[in-house]
Design a protein around this motif. Structure first.
Motif, PDB file in Angstrom:
ATOM      1  N   LYS A 242     -30.317 -48.991 -52.240  1.00 23.39           N
ATOM      2  CA  LYS A 242     -29.831 -50.003 -51.297  1.00 23.39           C
ATOM      3  C   LYS A 242     -29.447 -49.397 -49.955  1.00 23.39           C
ATOM      4  O   LYS A 242     -29.061 -50.120 -49.031  1.00 23.39           O
ATOM      5  N   ASN A 243     -29.547 -48.075 -49.829  1.00 24.68           N
ATOM      6  CA  ASN A 243     -29.095 -47.401 -48.624  1.00 24.68           C
ATOM      7  C   ASN A 243     -30.258 -47.059 -47.698  1.00 24.68           C
ATOM      8  O   ASN A 243     -31.345 -46.692 -48.155  1.00 24.68           O
ATOM      9  N   GLN A 244     -30.026 -47.204 -46.403  1.00 19.91           N
ATOM     10  CA  GLN A 244     -30.981 -46.759 -45.392  1.00 19.91           C
ATOM     11  C   GLN A 244     -30.731 -45.286 -45.108  1.00 19.91           C
ATOM     12  O   GLN A 244     -29.592 -44.876 -44.880  1.00 19.91           O
ATOM     13  N   VAL A 245     -31.773 -44.481 -45.145  1.00 21.39           N
ATOM     14  CA  VAL A 245     -31.607 -43.038 -44.992  1.00 21.39           C
ATOM     15  C   VAL A 245     -32.580 -42.493 -43.947  1.00 21.39           C
ATOM     16  O   VAL A 245     -33.563 -43.147 -43.586  1.00 21.39           O
ATOM     17  N   LYS A 246     -32.279 -41.287 -43.482  1.00 23.37           N
ATOM     18  CA  LYS A 246     -33.170 -40.570 -42.582  1.00 23.37           C
ATOM     19  C   LYS A 246     -33.657 -39.313 -43.291  1.00 23.37           C
ATOM     20  O   LYS A 246     -32.849 -38.523 -43.796  1.00 23.37           O
ATOM     21  N   LEU A 247     -34.966 -39.122 -43.358  1.00 24.49           N
ATOM     22  CA  LEU A 247     -35.538 -37.929 -43.971  1.00 24.49           C
ATOM     23  C   LEU A 247     -35.449 -36.767 -42.988  1.00 24.49           C
ATOM     24  O   LEU A 247     -35.901 -36.878 -41.845  1.00 24.49           O
ATOM     25  N   ARG A 248     -34.886 -35.661 -43.421  1.00 25.82           N
ATOM     26  CA  ARG A 248     -34.656 -34.520 -42.537  1.00 25.82           C
ATOM     27  C   ARG A 248     -35.629 -33.372 -42.820  1.00 25.82           C
ATOM     28  O   ARG A 248     -35.378 -32.225 -42.457  1.00 25.82           O
ATOM     29  N   THR A 249     -36.744 -33.698 -43.466  1.00 24.25           N
ATOM     30  CA  THR A 249     -37.764 -32.684 -43.742  1.00 24.25           C
ATOM     31  C   THR A 249     -38.233 -32.038 -42.436  1.00 24.25           C
ATOM     32  O   THR A 249     -38.535 -32.727 -41.463  1.00 24.25           O
ATOM     33  N   ASN A 250     -38.269 -30.718 -42.416  1.00 25.63           N
ATOM     34  CA  ASN A 250     -38.740 -29.993 -41.236  1.00 25.63           C
ATOM     35  C   ASN A 250     -40.271 -30.004 -41.248  1.00 25.63           C
ATOM     36  O   ASN A 250     -40.902 -29.292 -42.033  1.00 25.63           O
ATOM     37  N   VAL A 251     -40.861 -30.839 -40.404  1.00 22.46           N
ATOM     38  CA  VAL A 251     -42.318 -30.959 -40.337  1.00 22.46           C
ATOM     39  C   VAL A 251     -42.846 -29.972 -39.303  1.00 22.46           C
ATOM     40  O   VAL A 251     -42.586 -30.109 -38.104  1.00 22.46           O
ATOM     41  N   LEU A 252     -43.563 -28.958 -39.759  1.00 23.66           N
ATOM     42  CA  LEU A 252     -44.123 -27.958 -38.852  1.00 23.66           C
ATOM     43  C   LEU A 252     -45.356 -28.540 -38.170  1.00 23.66           C
ATOM     44  O   LEU A 252     -46.277 -29.019 -38.831  1.00 23.66           O
ATOM     45  N   PHE A 253     -45.350 -28.531 -36.852  1.00 21.62           N
ATOM     46  CA  PHE A 253     -46.507 -29.029 -36.104  1.00 21.62           C
ATOM     47  C   PHE A 253     -47.020 -27.923 -35.195  1.00 21.62           C
ATOM     48  O   PHE A 253     -46.376 -26.887 -35.008  1.00 21.62           O
ATOM     49  N   PHE A 254     -48.173 -28.154 -34.612  1.00 22.25           N
ATOM     50  CA  PHE A 254     -48.851 -27.105 -33.871  1.00 22.25           C
ATOM     51  C   PHE A 254     -49.338 -27.646 -32.530  1.00 22.25           C
ATOM     52  O   PHE A 254     -49.560 -28.849 -32.381  1.00 22.25           O
ATOM     53  N   THR A 255     -49.537 -26.755 -31.565  1.00 22.97           N
ATOM     54  CA  THR A 255     -50.049 -27.194 -30.260  1.00 22.97           C
ATOM     55  C   THR A 255     -51.523 -27.556 -30.344  1.00 22.97           C
ATOM     56  O   THR A 255     -52.023 -28.308 -29.515  1.00 22.97           O
ATOM     57  N   GLU A 256     -52.225 -27.042 -31.354  1.00 27.05           N
ATOM     58  CA  GLU A 256     -53.621 -27.396 -31.577  1.00 27.05           C
ATOM     59  C   GLU A 256     -53.717 -28.136 -32.907  1.00 27.05           C
ATOM     60  O   GLU A 256     -53.135 -27.718 -33.904  1.00 27.05           O
ATOM     61  N   LEU A 257     -54.480 -29.225 -32.932  1.00 24.62           N
ATOM     62  CA  LEU A 257     -54.616 -30.041 -34.137  1.00 24.62           C
ATOM     63  C   LEU A 257     -56.088 -30.360 -34.363  1.00 24.62           C
ATOM     64  O   LEU A 257     -56.783 -30.822 -33.454  1.00 24.62           O
ATOM     65  N   ASP A 258     -56.548 -30.110 -35.571  1.00 25.89           N
ATOM     66  CA  ASP A 258     -57.943 -30.392 -35.930  1.00 25.89           C
ATOM     67  C   ASP A 258     -57.975 -31.554 -36.910  1.00 25.89           C
ATOM     68  O   ASP A 258     -57.446 -31.470 -38.020  1.00 25.89           O
ATOM     69  N   LEU A 259     -58.621 -32.649 -36.499  1.00 26.02           N
ATOM     70  CA  LEU A 259     -58.700 -33.852 -37.340  1.00 26.02           C
ATOM     71  C   LEU A 259     -60.003 -33.956 -38.113  1.00 26.02           C
ATOM     72  O   LEU A 259     -60.252 -34.973 -38.752  1.00 26.02           O
TER      73      LEU A 259
END
Length: 337
Positions: A242-259
């Motif tokens: 019943k609680n609203q929460v914020k996920l604090r997972t450290n998402v590693l991102f990069f200056t270059e991204l390949d899709l």
């Protein structure tokens, strides 16, 4: 040093704008907080860093009229900061849900602001199309559509008869799930979760046109048309019981991204993206603060924006566990030179 693209639009600005020669760095300008408006300021900073959009908007008279005025100050003004109050006032007249001092969602604002600018452009384009005022003007040449709009493809496979059906959906922001039980993951992990094959079962079963019944259905998602500007939204806000929460997972991102692994065979040579802006959110659901880090193409430097406060940062300091919105582009006007 100013790149050729930026120099081009600086030279063709109206004389009343060209006379301002005292700018410090074009496009590097803090925005004053006008009542818990950090969510608005960071979105404006990221759009200000989207050079092709700035190039186009500075030649249009559209909500965008007040937005254009703000861009002129941010790119050509002499101060180190300015107030976005005029934009906020115009925005609130169109989107009254933002007419208060409550903290708002930057991603929601971005979507609504892009939709408003899109509609604004279409009105002007329709007027010019009817009057033939601009030679070679195409009614389909909406800059917001060309820059931000992509297309997803869904292939639905009946698990009983293996019949395949295809559907498509346009998008301007990809909202990616964040692993709930992880302390750390990568942006590729979030993309893999979004594009992971799913199976619709139980009450979610889909109607099969061949079987004439609802069947378990496998759904495969990919990108059919990649946008020039790819905005990734990390879904940090959700519910736990019943609680609203914020996920604090450290998402590693990069200056270059390949899709490339997420594209359909219909997308040629459009898999390489380059980071140019990040929106960070610190704090909690009801009490938090937004900041932005944006790449400035003319100066070829990164800057940290905390409302009116601006400071230069090194590229190796971009990573943050507070990342919320990531702006990528494969357009050379935004990329580093």
């Amino acid at each position: 040093h100013v790149c050729a693209s930026c120099m081009g639009f600086l030279q063709v600005l109206p004389p009343t704008v060209q006379k301002h020669k005292r700018w410090r760095r074009p496009g590097v300008c803090g925005l004053e907080n006008s009542g818990n408006s950090c969510y608005l300021n960071v979105v404006l900073q990221c759009l200000c860093a989207t050079v092709p959009l700035v190039e186009q908007l500075l030649h249009w008279d559209t909500l965008s009229e007040v937005f254009v005025h703000l861009l002129e100050i941010m790119w050509l003004g002499g101060g180190s900061s300015c107030s976005p109050l005029e934009v906020r006032s115009a925005l609130c007249s169109v989107l009254p849900q933002f007419n208060n001092d409550s903290q708002q969602d930057a991603q929601e604002l971005l979507l609504l602001l892009l939709n408003t600018l899109h509609d604004d452009f279409n009105k002007v384009l329709l007027h010019m199309f009817e009057l033939s005022a601009v030679r070679g003007c195409s009614f389909n040449s909406n800059i917001v559509t060309r820059l931000f709009e992509g297309q997803l493809s869904y292939m639905c496979i009946c698990m009983h008869c293996h019949h395949q059906a295809h559907n498509t959906q346009t998008f301007t922001v990809l909202s990616l799930p964040v692993p709930k039980d992880s302390i750390k993951c990568s942006i590729q992990d979030c993309l893999s979760l979004f594009f992971k094959q799913t199976v619709l079962t139980g009450g979610e079963q889909a109607m099969c046109s061949v079987c004439g019944l609802k069947r378990e259905t496998a759904v495969i998602t990919c990108v059919d048309r990649a946008p020039e500007v790819l905005v990734l939204h990390l879904k940090r806000f959700g519910s736990k019981g019943k609680n609203q929460v914020k996920l604090r997972t450290n998402v590693l991102f990069f200056t270059e991204l390949d899709l490339s692994q997420f594209l359909s065979g219909l997308v040629p040579n459009e898999s390489s993206y380059h980071l140019y802006a990040v929106v960070n959110h610190s704090g909690h659901l009801t009490m938090g603060h937004y900041t932005a880090v944006c790449y400035n193409s003319p100066a070829q430097t990164w800057h940290y924006f905390d409302d009116a406060a601006v400071s230069e940062v090194q590229e190796d300091r971009l990573q943050s566990p507070n990342a919320y919105l990531l702006f990528y582009s494969h357009n050379r006007s935004i990329q580093r030179h």
